[in-house]
Scaffold this active site. Sequence first.
Site, mmCIF file in Angstrom:
data_model
loop_
_atom_site.group_PDB
_atom_site.id
_atom_site.type_symbol
_atom_site.label_atom_id
_atom_site.label_comp_id
_atom_site.label_asym_id
_atom_site.label_seq_id
_atom_site.Cartn_x
_atom_site.Cartn_y
_atom_site.Cartn_z
ATOM 1 N N GLU A 149 23.002 -66.319 4.675
ATOM 2 C CA GLU A 149 22.536 -65.334 3.694
ATOM 3 C C GLU A 149 21.389 -64.516 4.296
ATOM 4 O O GLU A 149 20.502 -65.066 4.928
ATOM 5 C CB GLU A 149 22.066 -66.075 2.425
ATOM 6 C CG GLU A 149 21.591 -65.177 1.330
ATOM 7 C CD GLU A 149 22.611 -64.099 1.000
ATOM 8 O OE1 GLU A 149 23.744 -64.421 0.637
ATOM 9 O OE2 GLU A 149 22.254 -62.894 1.117
ATOM 10 N N CYS A 261 11.178 -68.648 4.698
ATOM 11 C CA CYS A 261 12.180 -68.538 5.765
ATOM 12 C C CYS A 261 11.604 -68.360 7.168
ATOM 13 O O CYS A 261 11.829 -69.200 8.033
ATOM 14 C CB CYS A 261 13.144 -67.400 5.441
ATOM 15 S SG CYS A 261 14.186 -67.787 4.022
HETATM 16 N N1 LIG Z 1 14.802 -67.639 -0.154
HETATM 17 C C1 LIG Z 1 15.278 -66.746 0.673
HETATM 18 O O1 LIG Z 1 14.833 -65.602 0.710
HETATM 19 C C2 LIG Z 1 16.405 -67.102 1.612
HETATM 20 C C3 LIG Z 1 17.096 -66.067 2.265
HETATM 21 C C4 LIG Z 1 18.130 -66.396 3.131
HETATM 22 C C5 LIG Z 1 18.455 -67.722 3.358
HETATM 23 N N2 LIG Z 1 17.751 -68.712 2.719
HETATM 24 C C6 LIG Z 1 18.142 -70.098 2.961
HETATM 25 O O2 LIG Z 1 18.901 -70.558 1.839
HETATM 26 C C7 LIG Z 1 18.642 -71.937 1.598
HETATM 27 C C8 LIG Z 1 18.170 -72.136 0.160
HETATM 28 O O3 LIG Z 1 16.926 -71.475 0.009
HETATM 29 P P1 LIG Z 1 16.297 -71.148 -1.416
HETATM 30 O O4 LIG Z 1 15.094 -70.309 -1.158
HETATM 31 O O5 LIG Z 1 17.358 -70.659 -2.318
HETATM 32 O O6 LIG Z 1 15.848 -72.618 -1.859
HETATM 33 P P2 LIG Z 1 15.274 -73.057 -3.287
HETATM 34 O O7 LIG Z 1 14.341 -74.165 -3.003
HETATM 35 O O8 LIG Z 1 14.800 -71.864 -4.048
HETATM 36 O O9 LIG Z 1 16.563 -73.623 -4.067
HETATM 37 C C9 LIG Z 1 17.316 -74.709 -3.631
HETATM 38 C C10 LIG Z 1 17.887 -75.446 -4.836
HETATM 39 O O10 LIG Z 1 18.765 -76.475 -4.369
HETATM 40 C C11 LIG Z 1 18.665 -77.575 -5.263
HETATM 41 N N3 LIG Z 1 19.206 -78.774 -4.622
HETATM 42 C C12 LIG Z 1 18.675 -79.546 -3.656
HETATM 43 N N4 LIG Z 1 19.522 -80.524 -3.317
HETATM 44 C C13 LIG Z 1 20.635 -80.390 -4.087
HETATM 45 C C14 LIG Z 1 21.852 -81.097 -4.202
HETATM 46 N N5 LIG Z 1 22.124 -82.149 -3.434
HETATM 47 N N6 LIG Z 1 22.761 -80.680 -5.116
HETATM 48 C C15 LIG Z 1 22.492 -79.616 -5.908
HETATM 49 N N7 LIG Z 1 21.349 -78.891 -5.839
HETATM 50 C C16 LIG Z 1 20.433 -79.279 -4.936
HETATM 51 C C17 LIG Z 1 17.179 -77.637 -5.576
HETATM 52 O O11 LIG Z 1 16.929 -78.367 -6.767
HETATM 53 C C18 LIG Z 1 16.844 -76.144 -5.707
HETATM 54 O O12 LIG Z 1 16.957 -75.702 -7.036
HETATM 55 C C19 LIG Z 1 17.656 -72.384 2.673
HETATM 56 O O13 LIG Z 1 18.345 -72.895 3.756
HETATM 57 C C20 LIG Z 1 16.988 -71.082 3.059
HETATM 58 O O14 LIG Z 1 16.477 -71.105 4.370
HETATM 59 C C21 LIG Z 1 16.744 -68.437 1.840
#
Ligand SMILES: NC(=O)c1ccc[n+]([C@@H]2O[C@H](COP(=O)([O-])OP(=O)(O)OC[C@H]3O[C@@H](n4cnc5c(N)ncnc54)[C@H](O)[C@@H]3O)[C@@H](O)[C@H]2O)c1
Length: 445
Positions: A149, A261
């Site tokens: 993403e 990130c």
């Molecule tokens: N935030 C950004 O801007 C962004 C952009 C690109 C990529 N990413 C990547 O995307 C991924 C997610 O990031 P995010 O910022 O959305 O994280 P986040 O912490 O906002 O959300 C992650 C969610 O996953 C849930 N979770 C954890 N374990 C789980 C499981 N076993 N089953 C179901 N739900 C579960 C958590 O409760 C949480 O709500 C990471 O690898 C991050 O590096 C983030």
Amino acid sequence: MRILIVGTGYVGLVTGTCFAEMGHTVVCLDIDEKKIANLQQGILPIYEPGLEELVRRNVQQHRLFFTTHYEEAVTSCPVCFIAVPTPSRDDGSCDTSFVEKAAASIASYMPDYRVIVNKSTVPVGTAHQVASIIRSHTTAAFDVVSNPEFLKEGAAVQDCLKPDRIIIGADSAKAADVLKEIYSAFTLDHDRILVMDTLSAEMTKYAANAMLATRISFMNEIAAICKQVGANVNKVREGIGSDSRIGYSFLYPGVGYGGSCFPKDIKALIAVAKKAGVDPLLLQATHEVNTRQKTVLSRQIKSYFAKRGGLKGKTIAVWGLAFKPDTDDIREAPALNFIHDLLQEGATLRLFDPVAMPNAQKMLGASDNLTWCRDECEAASDADAIALLTEWKQFRLVDFKPIIKNMRKLAFFDGRNQYDPIKMQTKGFDYMSIGAPDMTHDRVD
Ligand SMILES: NC(=O)c1ccc[n+]([C@@H]2O[C@H](COP(=O)([O-])OP(=O)(O)OC[C@H]3O[C@@H](n4cnc5c(N)ncnc54)[C@H](O)[C@@H]3O)[C@@H](O)[C@H]2O)c1
């Protein structure tokens, strides 16, 4: 198509909602029961421009659902996305345990063929690792796809609806076709889909973040040199950005990159490189320059007040806490380093951020030396200086008259080079910014 999104955070909630907006039926699953209960009542866990309205509309039109139940969700959805955290371990490497757990949970309930799509940012080779975890839990057929993403917090909905590109890392043509179909509504005007192998897709995400972070650290190093030699980095930025080979974006010096990130992904790529026997000199420098840059503003303030009786007992207004504008995310925000440094010097801080205050309050807790303010004007009241940490648009054209009237002393530390130095000096401020000469009145009182 029916799509399951495992992990309903910044990435999961935004992509799930955008898939629903394009007509898919989406189930967003999370293990956080409170988060899901709130979402079922229309309460969002994050601030992201435009998201609330999109969630409301798609829930009303029965295309977007929230659940904590794996079995029902996996059974009803042939495509399962994983968007769970991939935090840093103590040694900087990426902790993929959340992805592994999510994959195992999906595998436990797969009735037949599923496409499992990893959206989390993960080290090269994770798709293969996920495949072997799934294989150990089920005999059902499946394919694992890497679909990193690239959305930016603060512009996540727009980025998701109109992505620059969609990377599909697939080792099977059948799975690649499923992903192409899911994304077909996003690519009607022109094709933005790039299909490659899973290893290259995983590497593309890290390489993109590393390139952007390196540009920021590069400019911050140029800014440090500019400041010492009397040059102005704002002019230098225009001078080099006008070169079509360089371009203007990501050339802004500041208080360092933060967020969930860049810091973790650079460290993770360093770990990937070392494990592969490559010495990542440039990535290491990018990380070190950033670590130093996060203290640039507190060092400036300390040195300014060293000639003015020290920071003990001084009041500093802090404008902006989020790691960047248009988000409530304070993970690794440079403002946190700044606040920590100034509290250690005995300063009192008056804080304001348009949306990140609740998250910052949770993280920083109560302290006699922290006052949470309603707006930038209240924060500046009785302050000896203002420090700008996040470049929210509402700070750009601030009416300084009532602010100046209520300040004890006039000093401005601009961590994002948002103002015209001459105008700020004319208003009466001693004005300090990043990589440009200080504009003081030489009054040391
Ligand atoms: N935030 C950004 O801007 C962004 C952009 C690109 C990529 N990413 C990547 O995307 C991924 C997610 O990031 P995010 O910022 O959305 O994280 P986040 O912490 O906002 O959300 C992650 C969610 O996953 C849930 N979770 C954890 N374990 C789980 C499981 N076993 N089953 C179901 N739900 C579960 C958590 O409760 C949480 O709500 C990471 O690898 C991050 O590096 C983030």
